[in-house]
Design a protein around this motif. Structure first.
Motif, PDB file in Angstrom:
ATOM      1  N   VAL A 135      -3.779  61.694  55.752  1.00 16.69           N
ATOM      2  CA  VAL A 135      -3.905  61.638  54.294  1.00 16.69           C
ATOM      3  C   VAL A 135      -2.941  60.789  54.379  1.00 16.69           C
ATOM      4  O   VAL A 135      -1.596  61.142  54.120  1.00 16.69           O
ATOM      5  N   LEU A 136      -2.030  59.133  54.212  1.00 16.02           N
ATOM      6  CA  LEU A 136      -0.920  58.515  53.309  1.00 16.02           C
ATOM      7  C   LEU A 136      -0.600  59.123  51.703  1.00 16.02           C
ATOM      8  O   LEU A 136      -1.761  57.634  51.255  1.00 16.02           O
ATOM      9  N   ASP A 137      -0.282  59.353  51.425  1.00 14.19           N
ATOM     10  CA  ASP A 137      -0.064  59.036  49.884  1.00 14.19           C
ATOM     11  C   ASP A 137       1.213  58.781  49.778  1.00 14.19           C
ATOM     12  O   ASP A 137       2.305  59.658  49.406  1.00 14.19           O
ATOM     13  N   VAL A 138       1.405  57.497  48.714  1.00 16.78           N
ATOM     14  CA  VAL A 138       2.557  56.605  48.971  1.00 16.78           C
ATOM     15  C   VAL A 138       2.613  56.488  47.474  1.00 16.78           C
ATOM     16  O   VAL A 138       2.401  56.683  46.470  1.00 16.78           O
ATOM     17  N   HIS A 189       1.288  48.506  49.505  1.00 13.29           N
ATOM     18  CA  HIS A 189       0.883  46.824  50.011  1.00 13.29           C
ATOM     19  C   HIS A 189       0.977  46.545  51.873  1.00 13.29           C
ATOM     20  O   HIS A 189      -0.025  46.825  52.007  1.00 13.29           O
ATOM     21  N   HIS A 190       1.913  47.499  52.243  1.00 14.62           N
ATOM     22  CA  HIS A 190       1.668  46.776  53.612  1.00 14.62           C
ATOM     23  C   HIS A 190       0.915  47.395  54.599  1.00 14.62           C
ATOM     24  O   HIS A 190       0.318  47.304  55.113  1.00 14.62           O
ATOM     25  N   ASP A 226      -6.024  47.325  56.748  1.00 12.24           N
ATOM     26  CA  ASP A 226      -7.349  46.650  56.432  1.00 12.24           C
ATOM     27  C   ASP A 226      -8.022  47.092  55.113  1.00 12.24           C
ATOM     28  O   ASP A 226      -9.448  47.443  55.383  1.00 12.24           O
ATOM     29  N   ILE A 227      -8.015  48.122  54.362  1.00 13.66           N
ATOM     30  CA  ILE A 227      -8.061  49.020  53.891  1.00 13.66           C
ATOM     31  C   ILE A 227      -7.003  48.963  52.496  1.00 13.66           C
ATOM     32  O   ILE A 227      -6.019  48.005  52.387  1.00 13.66           O
ATOM     33  N   GLU A 228      -7.945  49.121  50.717  1.00 13.62           N
ATOM     34  CA  GLU A 228      -6.968  49.230  49.802  1.00 13.62           C
ATOM     35  C   GLU A 228      -6.715  51.305  49.871  1.00 13.62           C
ATOM     36  O   GLU A 228      -7.523  51.397  50.244  1.00 13.62           O
ATOM     37  N   ALA A 229      -6.234  51.076  49.110  1.00 10.86           N
ATOM     38  CA  ALA A 229      -5.927  52.139  48.276  1.00 10.86           C
ATOM     39  C   ALA A 229      -6.617  53.198  47.847  1.00 10.86           C
ATOM     40  O   ALA A 229      -8.189  52.348  46.961  1.00 10.86           O
TER      41      ALA A 229
END
Length: 183
Positions: free
Chosen positions: A80-83, A99-100, A106-109
């Motif tokens: 899980v990448l919590d930006v 956004h990168h 190829d997914i959305e937040a």
């Protein structure tokens, strides 16, 4: 869903956790971590297991789990990448990093990749404003001073089974100065 249970070792760990607190209720947070580490989430069935194990009302465990965003109430990717996109991270490119990642994976937040490896989340402040932009990897390691290249390397390393270790939160320039001064 198959019936959920804790192993004997996990039950022993839970007993050690309970012994550290004056009441069983106070152990709820830590036991939810045990459950999330085992199952990857604390969906209602997992919350029920925790409640039964601690002999607490399901409503109490559900209330605790729903209050904290670090407990995943649904299945997530392995990583899980919590930006962080709070102000400091925004000003330093937090949205560019988000956004990168969305484009690269190829997914959305809020979504998980089809292979189940990655979930990307946009989150509020993670308390590392001086090292922005940054992300937290599955409620664990912070990855700081992000660039698109650093993110690409992180993704490739994770795909190859290599998690980053604790990353010094000092800025690279400060690290260089400190190293030069010590030589």
């Amino acid at each position: 869903m198959a019936e959920l249970s804790f192993t004997e070792e996990e039950l022993q760990e839970i007993e050690r956790i309970k012994a550290k607190f004056p009441t069983v209720k106070a152990a709820t947070l830590r036991v939810l971590w045990v459950a999330q580490n085992k199952y990857g989430h604390v969906e209602p069935e997992v919350q029920s297991l925790v409640a039964e194990t601690l002999d607490l009302p399901k409503s109490h465990v559900a209330g605790v789990a729903s209050f904290y965003t670090q407990y995943y109430k649904e299945k997530k990717g392995k990583f899980v990448l919590d930006v962080c996109t709070c102000l400091s991270c925004q000003l330093c490119g937090g949205y560019d990093i988000l956004h990168h990642l969305e484009e690269k994976l190829d997914i959305e937040a809020g979504e998980t990749t089809d292979d189940g490896l990655f979930t990307v989340n946009e989150v509020e402040c993670l308390g590392a404003c001086g090292y922005a932009p940054m992300l937290q990897l599955t409620n664990d390691v912070y990855v700081n001073n992000l660039t698109k290249e650093k993110v690409d390397t992180l993704i490739e390393n994770l795909k190859n089974g290599k998690k980053p270790e604790f990353e010094s939160m000092a800025m690279p320039e400060l690290e260089k100065r400190n190293q030069a001064a010590s030589e």
